[in-house]
Design a protein around this motif. Structure first.
Motif, PDB file in Angstrom:
ATOM      1  N   ASN A 183       0.829  -1.192   0.000  1.00  0.00           N
ATOM      2  CA  ASN A 183       0.000   0.000   0.000  1.00  0.00           C
ATOM      3  C   ASN A 183       0.868   1.248   0.000  1.00  0.00           C
ATOM      4  OD1 ASN A 183      -2.775  -0.543  -0.219  1.00  0.00           O
ATOM      5  ND2 ASN A 183      -2.644  -1.633   1.738  1.00  0.00           N
ATOM      6  N   PHE A 184       0.244   2.344  -0.325  1.00  0.00           N
ATOM      7  CA  PHE A 184       0.967   3.618  -0.400  1.00  0.00           C
ATOM      8  C   PHE A 184       0.360   4.608   0.572  1.00  0.00           C
ATOM      9  CE2 PHE A 184       0.860   1.599  -4.516  1.00  0.00           C
ATOM     10  CZ  PHE A 184       2.210   1.512  -4.791  1.00  0.00           C
ATOM     11  N   CYS A 185       1.192   5.526   1.029  1.00  0.00           N
ATOM     12  CA  CYS A 185       0.612   6.646   1.760  1.00  0.00           C
ATOM     13  C   CYS A 185       1.033   7.924   1.029  1.00  0.00           C
ATOM     14  CB  CYS A 185       1.040   6.654   3.221  1.00  0.00           C
ATOM     15  SG  CYS A 185       2.797   6.582   3.475  1.00  0.00           S
ATOM     16  N   MET A 224      -3.185  -0.642  -9.701  1.00  0.00           N
ATOM     17  CA  MET A 224      -2.473  -1.922  -9.794  1.00  0.00           C
ATOM     18  C   MET A 224      -1.304  -2.000  -8.814  1.00  0.00           C
ATOM     19  SD  MET A 224      -2.507  -2.715 -13.817  1.00  0.00           S
ATOM     20  CE  MET A 224      -1.524  -1.325 -14.238  1.00  0.00           C
ATOM     21  N   HIS A 225      -1.145  -0.977  -7.970  1.00  0.00           N
ATOM     22  CA  HIS A 225      -0.072  -0.969  -6.956  1.00  0.00           C
ATOM     23  C   HIS A 225       1.280  -1.260  -7.633  1.00  0.00           C
ATOM     24  CE1 HIS A 225      -2.971  -1.302  -3.408  1.00  0.00           C
ATOM     25  NE2 HIS A 225      -3.722  -1.275  -4.494  1.00  0.00           N
ATOM     26  N   CYS A 226       1.526  -0.596  -8.732  1.00  0.00           N
ATOM     27  CA  CYS A 226       2.658  -1.037  -9.580  1.00  0.00           C
ATOM     28  C   CYS A 226       4.076  -0.632  -9.120  1.00  0.00           C
ATOM     29  CB  CYS A 226       2.419  -0.602 -11.014  1.00  0.00           C
ATOM     30  SG  CYS A 226       2.012   1.059 -11.338  1.00  0.00           S
ATOM     31  N   PRO A 227       4.541   0.382  -8.592  1.00  0.00           N
ATOM     32  CA  PRO A 227       3.964   1.699  -8.325  1.00  0.00           C
ATOM     33  C   PRO A 227       4.696   2.767  -9.141  1.00  0.00           C
ATOM     34  CG  PRO A 227       5.639   1.192  -6.731  1.00  0.00           C
ATOM     35  CD  PRO A 227       5.775   0.207  -7.859  1.00  0.00           C
TER      36      PRO A 227
HETATM   37  S1  SF4 Z   1       0.830   4.435 -11.207  1.00  0.00           S
HETATM   38 FE1  SF4 Z   1       0.281   2.360 -10.504  1.00  0.00          FE
HETATM   39  S2  SF4 Z   1       0.225   2.529  -8.261  1.00  0.00           S
HETATM   40 FE2  SF4 Z   1       0.159   4.623  -9.074  1.00  0.00          FE
HETATM   41  S3  SF4 Z   1      -2.052   5.102  -9.164  1.00  0.00           S
HETATM   42 FE3  SF4 Z   1      -1.439   4.331 -11.185  1.00  0.00          FE
HETATM   43  S4  SF4 Z   1      -1.885   2.117 -11.109  1.00  0.00           S
HETATM   44 FE4  SF4 Z   1      -1.890   2.870  -8.993  1.00  0.00          FE
END
Ligand code: SF4
Ligand code: SF4
Length: 347
Positions: A183-185, A224-227
């Motif tokens: 996850n991201f903050c 997609m949590h790629c990020p």
């Molecule tokens: S770049 Fe990837 S992680 Fe960032 S919002 Fe787009 S899909 Fe989500």
């Protein structure tokens, strides 16, 4: 205790020739029989990123396998995010551009997860992953050799053999499932409204509101949590949280692949050279993290990654707040896919 064979890297030495010798002097191919179908799992690398395993080493491995009389082929799976490796056709072209072709290597490249990249069947694995989808091709192979480039990784800090199998031998569905553990903050006070995250995201999820980044509510489920957004953000406004989650999950995916192929049928090779900041899936390698270390061979996927991390120093990979890469080996040992206890044999 598991055996890890090792050739130290020397810039003034014929490393391809040394690799040829170590394959034959070690025991790593002694379980391969005439007529076995042998999958060589590699990461073909994102187009134009030169930081991937050099094809000459694959060529040496293939010639040793052909001497046995078996049927080796190169394989990889398509990406879950859009790009030039998203489809089988794109992946084959990419493999060709980077030198992984029948003409160059002596064995063909076959995409594992079908034309659309979604062909696979369910395999139960331990919690918290619980289930993965494995391409049917892996049901039909007798042996697998995992050939990995050792490098840094934006989410897991390090990519070696465990990462190559976990993320590289499953379908798109499981790749996304695993990335969702990260996850991201977002710290609005650090956002300068540069738009780089928006430009990086192929799904139009970051939008700017009052000059600050926000995640588009309608599209948040598509993330997609790629990020890519985090990697493009130079102010530190987007950061990872639950840093260790993906590293814990990767060995569970390996557990599933081993159920299909058989742990005893998998051999790993770690190419500890060209050790760069980013994974081969990025379109650029980033900075060099350290000098070349050497080449490792083992029948134990945990021991080989542990041996490389010990020699390269795991702190090398813990840059920019990246997690402890040893989580992968610790968790791997815990669920029984290998052991961190190894004997290093220098050849
Ligand atoms: S770049 Fe990837 S992680 Fe960032 S919002 Fe787009 S899909 Fe989500
Ligand atoms: S890349 Fe970072 S600083 Fe730029 S708009 Fe996105 S969050 Fe803000």
């Amino acid at each position: 205790m598991s055996k890890v064979y090792y050739v130290p890297w020397r810039q003034d030495s014929d490393m391809v020739g040394k690799f040829r010798k170590i394959i034959r002097k070690s025991n790593i191919l002694d379980n391969i029989n005439k007529e076995d179908r042998v999958a060589i799992k590699l990461h073909v690398g994102e187009y134009k990123n030169p930081a991937h395993v050099h094809p000459l080493y694959l060529k040496e491995l293939v010639s040793a396998l052909l001497e046995i009389g078996c049927e080796p082929f190169l394989t990889d799976t398509t990406t879950y995010y859009c790009g030039n490796r998203f489809t089988a056709v794109g992946m084959i072209k990419n493999a060709f551009y980077h030198g992984f072709s029948l003409a160059n290597i002596g064995s063909p490249f076959i995409v594992a997860d079908g034309l659309g990249g979604d062909e696979g069947f369910s395999v139960k694995v331990s919690s918290p992953l619980n289930e993965i989808y494995v391409p049917s091709l892996f049901k039909e192979v007798d042996k697998m050799i995992v050939f990995s480039h050792c490098k840094g990784h934006g989410l897991t800090a390090f990519g070696g053999s465990i990462k190559n199998v976990a993320m590289g031998c499953v379908t798109k569905k499981s790749k996304l499932q695993m990335h969702k553990f990260v996850n991201f903050c977002y710290d609005e006070s650090l956002c300068n409204g540069c738009d780089a995250c928006k430009d990086a995201c192929g799904r139009g999820i970051p939008i700017l509101k009052n000059g600050k980044r926000v995640m588009s509510l309608e599209k948040r489920e598509d993330c997609m949590h790629c990020p890519a957004c985090m990697e493009e953000c130079k102010t530190g406004a987007i950061k990872l949280k639950e840093l260790e989650a993906l590293g814990r999950v990767l060995p569970r995916a390996v557990e599933g692949i081993f159920k299909v192929i058989g742990k005893e049928n998998v051999t790993s090779i770690n190419w500890g050279a060209n050790i760069v900041e980013y994974c081969d899936c990025m379109p650029f390698p980033g900075k060099t993290l350290r000098d070349n270390v050497g080449i490792y061979l083992s029948k134990d996927i945990v021991a080989i990654d542990k041996a490389f991390l010990d020699d390269a120093n795991k702190n090398t990979f813990m840059i920019d707040g990246r997690p402890d890469p040893e989580i992968q080996t610790i968790e791997g040992e815990k669920i029984g896919i290998g052991t961190m206890d190894y004997e290093k044999i220098i050849l």
